[in-house]
Motif scaffolding. Structure first.
Motif, PDB file in Angstrom:
ATOM      1  N   SER A  20     -44.120 -76.386 -50.294  1.00 52.76           N
ATOM      2  CA  SER A  20     -42.393 -76.519 -50.217  1.00 52.76           C
ATOM      3  C   SER A  20     -42.042 -75.164 -50.876  1.00 52.76           C
ATOM      4  N   ALA A  21     -42.513 -75.129 -52.327  1.00 53.82           N
ATOM      5  CA  ALA A  21     -42.044 -74.338 -53.145  1.00 53.82           C
ATOM      6  C   ALA A  21     -42.790 -72.679 -53.039  1.00 53.82           C
ATOM      7  N   GLY A  23     -43.372 -69.711 -50.840  1.00 56.28           N
ATOM      8  CA  GLY A  23     -42.888 -69.370 -49.573  1.00 56.28           C
ATOM      9  C   GLY A  23     -42.436 -68.115 -49.592  1.00 56.28           C
ATOM     10  N   GLY A  25     -39.684 -67.022 -50.596  1.00 51.84           N
ATOM     11  CA  GLY A  25     -38.939 -66.777 -51.798  1.00 51.84           C
ATOM     12  C   GLY A  25     -39.986 -66.381 -52.786  1.00 51.84           C
ATOM     13  N   ASN A  26     -41.125 -66.431 -52.842  1.00 55.21           N
ATOM     14  CA  ASN A  26     -42.222 -65.915 -53.659  1.00 55.21           C
ATOM     15  C   ASN A  26     -42.666 -64.602 -53.148  1.00 55.21           C
ATOM     16  N   ILE A 103     -30.064 -72.665 -45.613  1.00 55.87           N
ATOM     17  CA  ILE A 103     -31.319 -71.977 -45.914  1.00 55.87           C
ATOM     18  C   ILE A 103     -32.172 -71.813 -44.711  1.00 55.87           C
ATOM     19  N   PHE A 228     -34.176 -71.511 -55.750  1.00 54.07           N
ATOM     20  CA  PHE A 228     -34.703 -71.501 -54.494  1.00 54.07           C
ATOM     21  C   PHE A 228     -36.277 -71.324 -54.438  1.00 54.07           C
ATOM     22  N   THR A 229     -36.942 -70.782 -55.161  1.00 53.43           N
ATOM     23  CA  THR A 229     -38.290 -70.851 -55.303  1.00 53.43           C
ATOM     24  C   THR A 229     -39.069 -72.123 -55.624  1.00 53.43           C
ATOM     25  N   LEU A 230     -38.306 -73.178 -56.516  1.00 49.44           N
ATOM     26  CA  LEU A 230     -39.011 -74.098 -56.717  1.00 49.44           C
ATOM     27  C   LEU A 230     -38.395 -75.330 -55.762  1.00 49.44           C
ATOM     28  N   SER A 231     -37.701 -74.847 -54.686  1.00 42.90           N
ATOM     29  CA  SER A 231     -37.108 -75.652 -53.661  1.00 42.90           C
ATOM     30  C   SER A 231     -36.343 -76.721 -54.306  1.00 42.90           C
ATOM     31  N   MET A 234     -31.716 -79.501 -53.534  1.00 41.64           N
ATOM     32  CA  MET A 234     -31.472 -79.756 -52.022  1.00 41.64           C
ATOM     33  C   MET A 234     -32.022 -80.767 -51.392  1.00 41.64           C
ATOM     34  N   ALA A 236     -35.130 -81.663 -50.535  1.00 41.52           N
ATOM     35  CA  ALA A 236     -36.466 -81.314 -50.142  1.00 41.52           C
ATOM     36  C   ALA A 236     -37.290 -82.125 -51.068  1.00 41.52           C
ATOM     37  N   SER A 322     -42.844 -74.353 -46.206  1.00 40.88           N
ATOM     38  CA  SER A 322     -41.554 -74.507 -46.703  1.00 40.88           C
ATOM     39  C   SER A 322     -40.531 -74.954 -45.939  1.00 40.88           C
ATOM     40  N   SER A 325     -40.117 -78.365 -45.288  1.00 41.54           N
ATOM     41  CA  SER A 325     -39.607 -79.241 -46.371  1.00 41.54           C
ATOM     42  C   SER A 325     -38.119 -78.699 -46.164  1.00 41.54           C
ATOM     43  N   LEU A 326     -37.698 -78.176 -45.582  1.00 43.40           N
ATOM     44  CA  LEU A 326     -36.142 -77.746 -45.146  1.00 43.40           C
ATOM     45  C   LEU A 326     -35.621 -78.971 -44.238  1.00 43.40           C
ATOM     46  N   MET A 393     -27.489 -74.638 -54.576  1.00 44.18           N
ATOM     47  CA  MET A 393     -28.706 -75.159 -55.328  1.00 44.18           C
ATOM     48  C   MET A 393     -28.307 -75.648 -56.714  1.00 44.18           C
TER      49      MET A 393
HETATM   50  N1  PFF Z   1     -39.293 -72.615 -52.185  1.00 43.62           N
HETATM   51  C1  PFF Z   1     -39.067 -71.845 -50.776  1.00 43.62           C
HETATM   52  C2  PFF Z   1     -39.558 -70.636 -51.110  1.00 43.62           C
HETATM   53  O1  PFF Z   1     -39.696 -70.026 -52.079  1.00 43.62           O
HETATM   54  O2  PFF Z   1     -39.884 -69.673 -50.110  1.00 43.62           O
HETATM   55  C3  PFF Z   1     -37.915 -71.843 -50.012  1.00 43.62           C
HETATM   56  C4  PFF Z   1     -37.031 -73.154 -49.924  1.00 43.62           C
HETATM   57  C5  PFF Z   1     -37.897 -74.271 -49.328  1.00 43.62           C
HETATM   58  C6  PFF Z   1     -36.040 -73.556 -50.790  1.00 43.62           C
HETATM   59  C7  PFF Z   1     -37.334 -75.462 -49.325  1.00 43.62           C
HETATM   60  C8  PFF Z   1     -35.605 -74.745 -50.576  1.00 43.62           C
HETATM   61  C9  PFF Z   1     -36.217 -75.786 -49.931  1.00 43.62           C
HETATM   62  F1  PFF Z   1     -35.885 -76.880 -49.987  1.00 43.62           F
END
Ligand code: PFF
Length: 481
Positions: A20-21, A23, A25-26, A103, A228-231, A234, A236, A322, A325-326, A393
């Motif tokens: 999830s983390a 994705g 985002g990174n 998101i 965002f990057t650690l999800s 929200m 998840a 990711s 997990s949304l 978030m």
């Molecule tokens: N953490 C994911 C990313 O870095 O791409 C994006 C994300 C996934 C944000 C799930 C929030 C979430 F609940």
């Protein structure tokens, strides 16, 4: 009704949470935001929030999930009852559901770009292309609402199918292959960047910290990105935590997730900026950054079509792990609350998010400027949705920290964290005071009318102090016998 689902293996939570983390985002968002916000200063705020705020909240959020063993909304309802607190805390679940929905709507559009590039790579159509050709190709993709909608649809349907099948089939087994492969390919791209790009310029851009380089909105973007990057914040992680075996230590798991996630972002940043500076491209080119620099590297690299094809497939894998997990927290809620079947619940969530995603599609072409959004908010619908998630978030995370810090009992926390008193005390200080103060500080700092550091710092202290003094507000007296 609780969900009662549990992951097949003890280590699956870690895998699913890393899935999830790690994705877009990174790989996509971190490098382009860093480029737009002046490099090192952005990373400083981002990294500080990850370690001082992100890890404690990650522990807190998993704890709320595992303690309630329900989807985030129903879980918070359950926790407010069992802990005799105000029902207003249920807003954690609702805020999370809203963020997930927002998101997913744009995440799927961007992931769709990776479908396009996978195709372009594997068919070899970019072999030998120069920077101008690749840039023009990207602009042409964005200019086509039809193509963007097609890819957006494909991606969101694929994610929906996986979640529709349940947590065991698909999610668990898919992640075991995708994640290690992604790390290997990322290292290959880094090695290429070091050998052929300007690694020294990349390192100095990323690691020269000068806070004056960071705009007001940059502060918010940096903090939003760390959530965002650690999800985080929200639901998840809460939803995944609900399926986690009771035996595992949350502390170690959370630290591992944060380290892997940060390492992937740094490697992606170093690789991409080495190529950017090596090819004399601009670091501040926005959302197209990864989609322009990497195809350029692959166009020149021996076996580039193959490496590039595999890379973009893995970007897709990271994005899917990711996006599922949304979907999960909202789908699980619909199943629990309205007795929908899983496929029905997933369909409802995905359809709504898909429709909203069309606004993001249009933000790159037909509604690129001059719409109601621009008049009202000074930005495109895509930018506006992103801004909302940058606020939702951290706000969700703040509430999670306060709830876990003040409402859960010592023994409940110890049961989840499985550590000694010292770590417990540190964690509780962080979630009760430090994390809320940091979030409040950044929120205040990002308000254009507030100048400097002093006022946000005092404001943050006042907010946290007021909360500590008035923590009995947590308790709903009307429910006490
Ligand atoms: N953490 C994911 C990313 O870095 O791409 C994006 C994300 C996934 C944000 C799930 C929030 C979430 F609940």
């Amino acid at each position: 009704m609780s969900t009662h689902n549990v992951w097949t293996h003890k280590g699956t939570f870690l895998l699913a949470a890393v899935g999830s983390a790690v994705g877009l985002g990174n790989l996509w968002r971190f490098p382009y935001l860093t480029g737009e916000n002046g490099g090192g200063a952005f990373i400083l705020v981002y990294a500080l929030t990850i370690f001082a705020v992100g890890i404690p909240i990650l522990i807190a959020e998993t704890m709320l999930g595992r303690n309630s063993r329900r989807s985030p909304i129903m879980g918070m309802r359950f926790l407010t009852r069992t802990h005799n607190t105000s029902r207003a805390w249920e807003s954690i679940g609702w805020l999370g559901a809203a963020s997930a929905f927002l998101i997913l709507s744009f995440y799927s559009v961007i992931a769709g770009w990776a479908i396009h590039y996978t195709w372009q790579m594997l068919t070899g159509s970019l072999a030998g292309a120069d920077a101008a050709t690749i840039g023009a190709g990207f602009d042409a993709l964005l200019a086509s609402p039809a193509l963007l909608t097609l890819y957006h649809t494909l991606f969101i349907v694929a994610s929906g199918l996986i979640v529709g099948m349940g947590i065991h089939k698909g999610i668990e087994s898919g992640l075991r292959i995708i994640m290690p492969a992604l790390f290997v390919i990322l290292l290959i791209v880094l090695a290429y960047g070091v050998a052929n790009g300007d690694f020294a310029a990349a390192a100095s851009f990323l690691f020269t910290f000068n806070l004056a380089d960071l705009s007001l909105e940059g502060w918010l973007a940096a903090m939003g990105q760390s959530f965002f990057t650690l999800s985080l914040g929200m639901g998840a992680i809460m939803a995944y935590g609900a399926y986690m075996s009771s035996e595992i230590s949350l502390t170690r798991t959370a630290i591992a997730i944060a380290i892997v996630d940060t390492a992937v972002a740094m490697v992606a940043g170093l690789a991409i900026f080495s190529l950017v500076f090596g090819a004399d491209l601009s670091p501040g080119q926005g959302p197209g950054l990864m989609f322009v620099t990497l195809p350029l590297a692959f166009a020149e690299m021996p076996f580039g079509a193959l490496v590039g094809g595999v890379f973009f497939i893995l970007v897709l894998g990271a994005a899917i792990s990711s996006s599922i997990s949304l979907i999960e927290p909202v789908a699980a809620f619909l199943v629990e609350r309205f007795d929908l079947t899983r496929p029905q619940a997933v369909f409802a969530m995905v359809m709504a998010s898909w429709a909203l995603g069309l606004l993001t599609v249009a933000s790159f072409n037909v509604y690129a400027e001059g719409t109601i959004f621009h008049t009202l908010f000074g930005r495109s619908a895509f930018d506006f949705i992103e801004l909302l998630t940058n606020i939702f978030m951290p706000l969700g995370g703040l509430l999670i920290a306060l709830f876990a810090g003040w409402a859960l009992t010592h023994s409940e926390v110890m049961k989840e964290m499985r550590t000694n008193e010292t770590w417990f005390t540190i964690w509780r200080l962080l979630v009760r005071f430090v994390a809320p103060a940091a979030v409040a500080f950044v929120f205040l700092r990002a308000i254009p009318q507030v100048e400097g550091y002093l006022i946000p710092a005092i404001g943050a202290l006042v907010i946290v102090g007021a909360f500590a003094a008035g923590r009995t507000f947590l308790v709903d007296d009307s429910q006490e016998q």
